[in-house]
Motif scaffolding. Structure first.
Motif, short mmCIF file in Angstrom:
data_model
loop_
_atom_site.label_atom_id
_atom_site.label_comp_id
_atom_site.label_asym_id
_atom_site.label_seq_id
_atom_site.Cartn_x
_atom_site.Cartn_y
_atom_site.Cartn_z
N VAL A 177 0.86 -1.17 0.00
CA VAL A 177 0.00 0.00 0.00
C VAL A 177 0.90 1.23 0.00
O VAL A 177 1.64 1.46 0.95
CB VAL A 177 -0.92 0.03 1.24
N GLY A 178 0.84 2.01 -1.07
CA GLY A 178 1.71 3.18 -1.17
C GLY A 178 0.96 4.50 -1.15
O GLY A 178 1.56 5.56 -1.14
N CYS A 179 -0.39 4.42 -1.16
CA CYS A 179 -1.15 5.68 -1.16
C CYS A 179 -2.56 5.41 -0.66
O CYS A 179 -2.94 4.27 -0.42
CB CYS A 179 -1.18 6.29 -2.56
N SER A 209 -5.55 5.78 -4.72
CA SER A 209 -5.45 4.90 -5.92
C SER A 209 -4.55 5.47 -7.01
O SER A 209 -4.87 5.39 -8.19
CB SER A 209 -6.82 4.60 -6.56
N GLN A 210 -3.41 6.03 -6.59
CA GLN A 210 -2.54 6.68 -7.56
C GLN A 210 -1.22 5.96 -7.79
O GLN A 210 -0.48 6.33 -8.69
CB GLN A 210 -2.19 8.10 -7.06
N CYS A 211 -0.85 5.00 -6.95
CA CYS A 211 0.54 4.55 -6.98
C CYS A 211 0.76 3.18 -7.59
O CYS A 211 1.85 2.88 -8.05
CB CYS A 211 1.14 4.59 -5.57
N GLY A 212 -0.22 2.31 -7.56
CA GLY A 212 -0.07 1.00 -8.20
C GLY A 212 0.76 -0.02 -7.42
O GLY A 212 1.01 -1.11 -7.92
N CYS A 267 -0.21 -1.77 -5.19
CA CYS A 267 -1.14 -2.80 -4.73
C CYS A 267 -1.68 -3.66 -5.86
O CYS A 267 -2.64 -4.41 -5.65
CB CYS A 267 -2.30 -2.10 -4.03
N LYS A 273 -5.98 -2.59 -9.21
CA LYS A 273 -5.45 -1.97 -8.00
C LYS A 273 -6.28 -2.49 -6.84
O LYS A 273 -7.46 -2.14 -6.70
CB LYS A 273 -5.53 -0.44 -8.10
N CYS A 275 -6.46 -1.84 -3.88
CA CYS A 275 -6.98 -0.88 -2.90
C CYS A 275 -8.27 -0.24 -3.38
O CYS A 275 -8.89 0.53 -2.65
CB CYS A 275 -5.94 0.20 -2.61
S1 FES Z 1 -2.20 1.62 -2.76
FE1 FES Z 1 -1.72 3.21 -4.13
S2 FES Z 1 -2.94 2.63 -5.86
FE2 FES Z 1 -3.44 1.12 -4.43
#
Ligand code: FES
Ligand code: FES
Lengths: 800, 161
Positions: free
Chosen positions: B37-39, B42-45, B47, B57, B59
């Protein structure tokens, strides 16, 4: 034998693939957020929605009755438990000889909140969901005060004041250099070029958000903190000794796999102390994982300078003196390295690669109602390089000189090293002219006019820009650092444990969070001891396993830690030679160690590394009278000087005349990193750093709303991170000179990308727009900003 | 609610609150922490996993919506090639130094595998566009792009033969 291959296929200079990759590629990394401990609970911070407010009553009743809630803790609880404030690691001194203002920084706010995101309470519950629900219903009475986010506003006489003890919001009024010499040179100068600029505020945003898990074991009275840190031993020292008063031998700090740092994770954060304190209070493991939007308002930010700079020149374009005046934003409290970054890591870099004989730099460090500002990849050095390399282009434009010619006219030549600058540092080695010439060739600088014309025919502005830069890294000689205000040493340590079988474990005080230490350091051991890298494991990130260390930042791991490792290996070799001499009945001086074999010089009598390792632990034929059994050595290395990597970066851009959007079309970097251990890893470091610097130049901007003090760019929706399609394929190569004072000749390479690139890209943008009379554009060069700059430039000049 | 789905080739029966996100279900309930989980926007991918063969994604999806589906995570990827060896895309990332800290890597690899499944020979611009939903802060993307091109070629090698 092919002489273009290193003698040892896994030694220094080999592009071997990384040893650490497999666990990351298969999802078996071990990050803090992945941890589960028995009986683990979950914590959530309640943070201030206001930039500046007096803190009234905190009503925790509603939160406490949420099912599953275990505790709702506030600053008052911290005070009652006599938890100390978060310490600053540097104490700088102002030009009046007075120490900087260092207001208390409670781990949970007391009395006042000073930025949006300042933590006021910590809720612990059986589940993360319950903790979140409870945090939502903690009632905090705020009496909102006027706030100030911009340094220019913060130093105005009528500005809101954050701390009573820091009138005018001034933390420190600092200077370096010879003011009188600079004034004299300006008085006699044929020409003076001036530039005002802003270095935009950034959020480091490693892809792994910060996290912490803490646990207390009453049986052994032992406390353990797992944290996303670049320097676990320093966290143990700062938090254990100053904040929570836990004896060092009772506190273990572990930084396991960490998903990128870039400086953001090289501070001791309040959250680490609060989570650990809560775990001890509750007798339960506590886990906190920062959400990204929470990270935006709690990770220390970077840059944020406002600067006036002036260069005095003679009529031939020779630099006579440089004068720089900077307002640097510290944010709402001092972070671990905060006051060191815009001062000691900034002013000494203003000489750049030039022979400017006199330099004076004054810096006012200013408190504002923003997240604390501290080191972000490059830390002070990108800011200095941006000032200097932009100003050099302005000088060239005003004198009608070619941008390369003016650089050549002032550049330190390869035969001038060691070179003493007027701002403290002495460069040991380098070849900036060589780097520049090679970059000009690869980028086909000479062919640019034709490319510009072709672009013009397509209705597009095209520009080219160069940045020739140097950095000081490998932080740092302790004696110099302590004189400048460091409250700790900046040496590094390494221990080499040779097992009875000749396999090796090396324990490092630095920390790898993407840099590939498990490979690079194994290559150094392989080179020195003649063992293949498969037989070497590198251990770091755990204060119970590793002796000590200052951690990873300031491009220091390879140059300081790597030198310690090399020295530890030398001790192993020396002991091995003593054992071998005994066994082969030779004098120690006659025993040489080459390619993993101990040999009596000039004979065919040998002992292998494995044989000597075994006899160190099975000492049948061993000089026990004069030597201890075992084969394990440790070295601490305190550097004698900084290292000075540098290079030349060239960017080429195209700008759409209608929209103002900037497209980076080419990027060339030629850098001097000293001895290269693993060329593949060095190239990767350069790629990553360059793109972060391009991000600053083209799109990243941590903008605050001036009225409300809210961080406007508070998520990846509003804060533009570079994505894959923003970049062309970069060309990076090295043009190396050996560092004269590190054992292996290394200089470091972690930060050069972010240091060289913002000026290269911005110089290209200004060059593209120079036909419109534009001489400077601030970062980031968003389409909106560039469009406005173009519109203003194109307006007919008002009649005189 | 009670869920039954296939995760990395195994049938999984579990119950989770209705609002549980797929990423939390994988990480917390099943202990598959390779998916990151990077954000929170839903912007980072970081996940990205595969649901019925599509890159998703995790998340942005409820665990409940994956009921009855086939989910593949980074932990199960190598086994899809029938051995203990790395999947060709994982190997390409290793050989091209397509990862540094490794945090974005699971999402990058899963995105790349789904993309390469129907793009045997993408060019650089195609790959850069295809990675539009995945952030990496370490690599500057250059070696990731090279990895995806090499991985796509390796995934399709010998298919025509
Ligand atoms: S956690 Fe960043 S897009 Fe899913
Ligand atoms: S490898 Fe660190 S974020 Fe991509």
């Amino acid at each position: 034998m092919l002489d273009n291959l290193p003698a040892n296929p896994t030694g220094i200079g080999a592009s071997i693939l990384r040893k650490e990759d497999r666990r990351f590629l298969t999802g078996r990394g071990n990050y803090v957020a992945d941890l589960k401990r028995p009986g683990m609970t979950f914590g959530v911070f309640v943070r201030s929605p206001h930039a500046h407010a007096s803190l009234g009553a905190i009503d925790t009743e509603a939160a406490r009755v949420v099912p599953g809630v275990l505790a709702v803790l506030t600053g008052a609880d911290l005070a009652a438990d006599e938890v100390g404030g978060i310490p600053c690691g540097w104490g700088i001194t102002g030009r009046d000889g007075q120490p900087m203002k260092e207001p208390a920084h409670p781990a949970l706010a007391l009395g006042k909140v000073r930025y949006v995101g300042d933590a006021v309470a910590f809720v612990v519950a059986e589940t993360a969901e319950a903790a979140r629900q409870a945090a939502d219903v903690v009632e905090v009475a705020y009496d909102v005060l006027p706030s100030v986010v911009n340094v220019l506003d913060a130093v105005r006489p009528d500005a809101p004041v954050l701390f009573d003890e820091a009138p005018g919001n001034l933390c420190c009024d600092w200077e370096m250099g010879d003011r009188a010499a600079v004034d004299a040179a300006f008085a006699g100068a044929a020409h003076v070029a001036r530039l005002s600029l802003v270095n935009n505020r950034l959020v480091g945003n490693p892809m792994e958000p910060r996290a912490a898990v803490a646990e207390y074991d009453p049986a052994g009275d032992r406390t353990t903190l797992w944290t996303t840190s670049q320097f676990p031993h320093v966290v143990r020292l700062l938090m254990g000794n100053f904040v929570l008063k836990i004896p060092q031998h009772k506190l273990r700090v572990v930084a396991p796999d960490v998903g990128g740092g870039f400086g953001v994770k090289q501070f001791h954060y309040a959250e680490e102390a609060v989570v650990t304190w809560a775990a001890r209070r509750l007798g339960r493991a506590v886990k906190w994982v920062c959400e990204r939007s929470e990270g935006f308002i709690s990770d220390a930010h970077g840059r944020d300078h406002v600067t006036e700079a002036e260069m005095a020149l003679d009529e031939t374009g020779k630099f006579l003196a440089l004068r720089v005046s900077t307002l640097a934003n510290m944010g709402g409290y001092l972070s671990t390295f905060g006051p060191n970054i815009p001062t000691n890591l900034y002013a000494p870099l203003l000489a750049g690669v030039y022979t400017t004989p006199a330099i004076h730099c004054e810096v006012k460090c200013v408190f504002t109602n923003t997240v604390p500002v501290d080191a972000y990849r490059g830390a002070g050095r990108p800011e200095a390089t941006f000032v200097l390399e932009r100003l050099v282009d302005v000088c060239a434009a005003e004198l009608g000189m070619d941008r390369i010619a003016i650089r050549r006219r002032n550049m330190i030549t390869a035969d001038a090293y060691p070179y003493q600058t007027p701002v403290m540092v002495q460069y040991d080695s380098g070849d900036p002219v060589g780097c520049m010439d090679r970059a000009l060739e690869i980028a086909d600088w000479a062919g640019f006019p034709a490319r510009r014309e072709a672009a013009a025919r397509r209705g597009v502005y095209r520009g080219i820009g160069i940045s020739t830069y140097i950095e000081a890294c490998g932080l740092a000689p302790s004696r110099i650092a302590i004189r400048l205000g460091a409250r700790g040493g900046l040496y590094e340590s390494a221990a080499i444990r040779v097992h009875p079988t000749g396999h090796v474990t090396a324990l490092m005080g630095t920390h790898s969070h993407g840099q590939g230490h498990e490979t690079t350091f194994a290559q150094i051991v392989s080179e020195k001891l003649g063992v293949p890298v498969e037989n070497v494991d590198i251990v770091f990130g755990d204060t119970d396993r590793v002796q000590f260390g200052m951690g990873t930042y300031g491009s220091r791991s390879l140059v300081v830690g790597g030198t310690a490792l090399s020295k530890a290996a030398d001790k192993i070799i020396l002991k091995g030679r003593k054992i071998a001499a005994h066994q082969m009945e030779a004098a120690i001086d006659d025993v040489v160690f080459e390619g993993g074999t101990f040999r009596v010089a000039g004979t065919d009598r040998t002992r292998s590394f494995e044989e000597i390792s075994l006899s160190a632990y099975v000492p049948a034929d061993f000089p026990l009278e004069i030597l201890e059994p075992g084969l394990e050595e440790q070295a601490f290395y305190d550097p004698v000087n900084f290292t000075y990597p540098g290079g030349a970066h060239i960017a080429e851009v195209e700008i759409d005349r209608e929209t103002g959007s900037v497209r980076l079309v080419s990027y060339v970097a030629v850098d001097d990193v000293g001895t290269v251990i693993n060329p593949m890893i060095v190239a990767g470091q350069l790629h990553g750093g360059i793109v972060q610097g391009v991000g600053q130049a083209l799109c990243e901007n941590a903008a605050y709303d001036e009225g409300s003090g809210q961080l406007v760019a508070g998520s990846f929706m509003d804060y533009c991170m570079p994505r894959a399609d923003m970049m062309p394929r970069m060309h990076v190569e090295t043009h190396n000179t050996r560092c004269s004072h590190t054992d292996l000749g290394t200089k470091g390479c972690g930060e050069m990308g972010t240091i060289g690139s913002p000026a290269a890209v911005t110089n290209a943008i200004v060059n593209a727009l120079s036909g419109l009379g534009i001489t400077h554009v601030d970062m980031p060069a968003s389409p909106n900003r560039i469009w406005r700059v173009m519109q203003t430039a194109q307006l007919p000049q008002a009649a005189e | 609610m009670d869920l039954m789905l296939e995760v990395n080739g195994q049938t999984v029966r579990a119950s989770a609150p209705d609002e549980t996100l797929l990423v939390d279900f994988l990480r917390d309930t099943l202990g598959l922490t390779g998916t990151h989980v990077g954000c929170d926007t839903s912007q980072c991918g970081a996940c990205v996993v595969h649901v019925d063969g599509r890159a998703v994604k995790s998340c942005t999806m409820l665990a409940a919506s994956a009921d009855g589906s086939r989910v593949l995570t980074i932990e199960g990827l190598a086994a899809t090639t029938g051995g203990n060896d790395l999947h060709p895309m994982q190997r390409a990332f290793h050989e091209n130094h397509g990862l540094q800290c490794g945090f974005c890597t699971p999402g990058m690899v899963m995105t790349a595998v789904a993309y390469a499944a129907d793009h045997a020979a993408p060019d650089e611009a195609d790959v850069r566009a295809a990675l539009e939903g995945n952030l990496c802060r370490c690599t500057g993307y250059q070696n990731i792009v090279a990895s995806v091109i090499a991985g796509a070629a390796a995934m399709h090698a010998g298919k025509e033969a």
